[in-house]
Design a protein around this motif. Structure first.
Motif, PDB file in Angstrom:
ATOM      1  N   VAL A 126       0.828  -1.218   0.000  1.00 41.53           N
ATOM      2  CA  VAL A 126       0.000   0.000   0.000  1.00 41.53           C
ATOM      3  C   VAL A 126       0.863   1.269   0.000  1.00 41.53           C
ATOM      4  O   VAL A 126       0.717   2.143   0.855  1.00 41.53           O
ATOM      5  CB  VAL A 126      -0.973  -0.002   1.202  1.00 41.53           C
ATOM      6  CG1 VAL A 126      -2.042  -1.060   1.022  1.00 41.53           C
ATOM      7  CG2 VAL A 126      -0.234  -0.223   2.527  1.00 41.53           C
ATOM      8  N   GLN A 129      -1.102   4.903  -0.178  1.00 44.08           N
ATOM      9  CA  GLN A 129      -1.763   5.272   1.074  1.00 44.08           C
ATOM     10  C   GLN A 129      -0.733   5.652   2.137  1.00 44.08           C
ATOM     11  O   GLN A 129      -0.915   6.623   2.878  1.00 44.08           O
ATOM     12  CB  GLN A 129      -2.626   4.111   1.585  1.00 44.08           C
ATOM     13  CG  GLN A 129      -3.778   3.745   0.663  1.00 44.08           C
ATOM     14  CD  GLN A 129      -3.443   2.603  -0.271  1.00 44.08           C
ATOM     15  OE1 GLN A 129      -2.352   2.550  -0.835  1.00 44.08           O
ATOM     16  NE2 GLN A 129      -4.377   1.676  -0.442  1.00 44.08           N
ATOM     17  N   THR A 168      -6.179  12.415  -2.729  1.00 41.14           N
ATOM     18  CA  THR A 168      -6.605  11.210  -2.032  1.00 41.14           C
ATOM     19  C   THR A 168      -5.849  10.027  -2.633  1.00 41.14           C
ATOM     20  O   THR A 168      -5.175  10.159  -3.667  1.00 41.14           O
ATOM     21  CB  THR A 168      -8.116  10.969  -2.197  1.00 41.14           C
ATOM     22  OG1 THR A 168      -8.387  10.677  -3.583  1.00 41.14           O
ATOM     23  CG2 THR A 168      -8.922  12.192  -1.768  1.00 41.14           C
ATOM     24  N   ASN A 169      -5.984   8.888  -1.989  1.00 37.55           N
ATOM     25  CA  ASN A 169      -5.421   7.664  -2.551  1.00 37.55           C
ATOM     26  C   ASN A 169      -5.877   7.485  -3.996  1.00 37.55           C
ATOM     27  O   ASN A 169      -5.086   7.131  -4.875  1.00 37.55           O
ATOM     28  CB  ASN A 169      -5.861   6.475  -1.687  1.00 37.55           C
ATOM     29  CG  ASN A 169      -5.602   5.138  -2.340  1.00 37.55           C
ATOM     30  OD1 ASN A 169      -4.589   4.924  -2.997  1.00 37.55           O
ATOM     31  ND2 ASN A 169      -6.542   4.220  -2.171  1.00 37.55           N
ATOM     32  N   ILE A 214      -3.811  -0.385   6.240  1.00 37.77           N
ATOM     33  CA  ILE A 214      -5.053   0.305   5.877  1.00 37.77           C
ATOM     34  C   ILE A 214      -6.269  -0.570   6.201  1.00 37.77           C
ATOM     35  O   ILE A 214      -7.258  -0.574   5.477  1.00 37.77           O
ATOM     36  CB  ILE A 214      -5.067   0.731   4.393  1.00 37.77           C
ATOM     37  CG1 ILE A 214      -4.924  -0.489   3.471  1.00 37.77           C
ATOM     38  CG2 ILE A 214      -3.995   1.758   4.108  1.00 37.77           C
ATOM     39  CD1 ILE A 214      -5.375  -0.205   2.055  1.00 37.77           C
ATOM     40  N   ALA A 237      -6.158   9.285   2.681  1.00 35.37           N
ATOM     41  CA  ALA A 237      -5.477   8.025   2.364  1.00 35.37           C
ATOM     42  C   ALA A 237      -6.431   6.839   2.311  1.00 35.37           C
ATOM     43  O   ALA A 237      -6.175   5.863   1.607  1.00 35.37           O
ATOM     44  CB  ALA A 237      -4.381   7.758   3.392  1.00 35.37           C
ATOM     45  N   MET A 238      -7.529   6.912   3.044  1.00 34.59           N
ATOM     46  CA  MET A 238      -8.414   5.755   3.174  1.00 34.59           C
ATOM     47  C   MET A 238      -9.537   5.710   2.139  1.00 34.59           C
ATOM     48  O   MET A 238     -10.462   4.907   2.256  1.00 34.59           O
ATOM     49  CB  MET A 238      -9.000   5.712   4.588  1.00 34.59           C
ATOM     50  CG  MET A 238      -7.970   5.467   5.669  1.00 34.59           C
ATOM     51  SD  MET A 238      -7.139   3.871   5.490  1.00 34.59           S
ATOM     52  CE  MET A 238      -5.863   3.981   6.747  1.00 34.59           C
TER      53      MET A 238
END
Length: 315
Positions: A126, A129, A168-169, A214, A237-238
């Motif tokens: 990940v 993230q 964002t991710n 995550i 990030a989520m």
């Protein structure tokens, strides 16, 4: 020197999700590469009804007449794949299986992996993230020769990309997918013709990130423990999964979009309050609040702050 336009490279592609599809699409449309087949995961049950669903790569391969092979993490099937396709090059993006040494070392031009970090930083599952969570200002793409270790291979090329304050991710991932798909063909041609000297990674500087980083548990906002800046990054990030969340009035609230604002508050951390039709959570810093721009209360649809406030007032 090989003229790939007249002698395209027999290429076997490994991947699963929509990110993989964009790389595969780019290579399929590039006449320098002959996609002899794809290896992807078997159909998996999805949703409440557990309907068997093919991977995005399998769907794309079926639409474009590309031969599909499933290895199912079995060494003998990897051997069968080599005997069947006899690839000169293997390209891997988001495949999700540990590959046997004999498999990755088989092709004349080796096996190449695309990883979304500036290796050796954030080896693992990940990296996007994790880069956002850690407040990095920059990340990128590493194109590497695969090896037995986790993302330890020699680097052919790195491409840097800024991380914006609103990223964002998902937004950052989309940019990296686009950049890598546009770049991979030329990088591979340079590698095949000996114009790139692979660079070893400095493993003493390696950092790692895991899928558990995550998890839904780690997506919970701990108002009294976490710094407000970290909470704002956690929300970004989520997305789109697992989505940052907290408990308010004994119910879960998912926060999909937020921004950190300078605002005095004498409330203890984690108190939800409204002001001028705006929605805020207090943080451990009495001068900073998290303004909520989009949320999903437990058992309800995604809504704006105005919709949430209106619903509370109505009740």
């Amino acid at each position: 020197m090989r003229d790939l336009n007249t002698q395209p490279v027999k290429t076997l592609f490994l991947g699963t999700d929509w990110e993989s599809v964009e790389t595969l699409r780019s290579l399929l449309e590039d006449k320098r590469f002959d996609i002899v087949g794809v290896i992807t995961t078997v159909d998996k049950p999805v949703g409440r009804k557990q309907i068997l669903t093919p991977s995005k790569v399998k769907e794309f391969a079926l639409e474009n007449g590309i031969e599909i092979f499933h290895t199912e993490k079995q060494k003998e099937k990897y051997q069968q794949a080599l005997e069947k396709f006899k690839p000169e090059l293997i390209v891997c993006k988001a495949f999700g299986e540990i590959l046997p040494d004999f498999f990755i070392n088989y092709p004349k031009y080796k096996s190449i992996n695309i990883h979304f970090s500036l290796l050796p930083k954030y080896r693992g599952a990940v990296p996007i993230q994790k880069a956002i969570l850690e407040g990095e200002k920059e990340t990128g793409i590493s194109i590497m020769v695969m090896s037995a270790g986790l993302d330890e291979g020699d680097i052919l090329k790195t491409i840097k990309e800024p991380i914006y304050e609103t990223d964002t991710n998902l937004t950052l991932r989309k940019r990296l997918v686009e950049i890598s798909a546009q770049s991979i063909g030329n990088i591979l041609e340079q590698w095949i013709n000996g114009n790139i000297q692979p660079q070893k990674q400095d493993s003493s500087k390696a950092t790692y990130c895991w899928q558990k980083d995550i998890s839904k548990e780690n997506a919970q906002i701990q108002w009294e423990v976490m710094e407000p800046e970290y909470i704002e990054r956690l929300v970004r990030a989520m997305l789109p999964w697992p989505i940052a969340w907290c408990i308010w009035e004994n119910k879960r609230i998912q926060i999909l979009k937020s921004t950190l604002v300078k605002k005095e508050s004498n409330r203890k951390a984690g108190i939800l309050f409204t002001e001028e039709n705006r929605l805020f959570f207090s943080t451990k810093n009495p001068t900073l609040c998290l303004e909520i721009l989009q949320l999903k209360p437990e058992g309800k649809s995604i809504m704006t702050p105005e919709e949430y406030i209106h619903g509370r007032n109505r009740n």
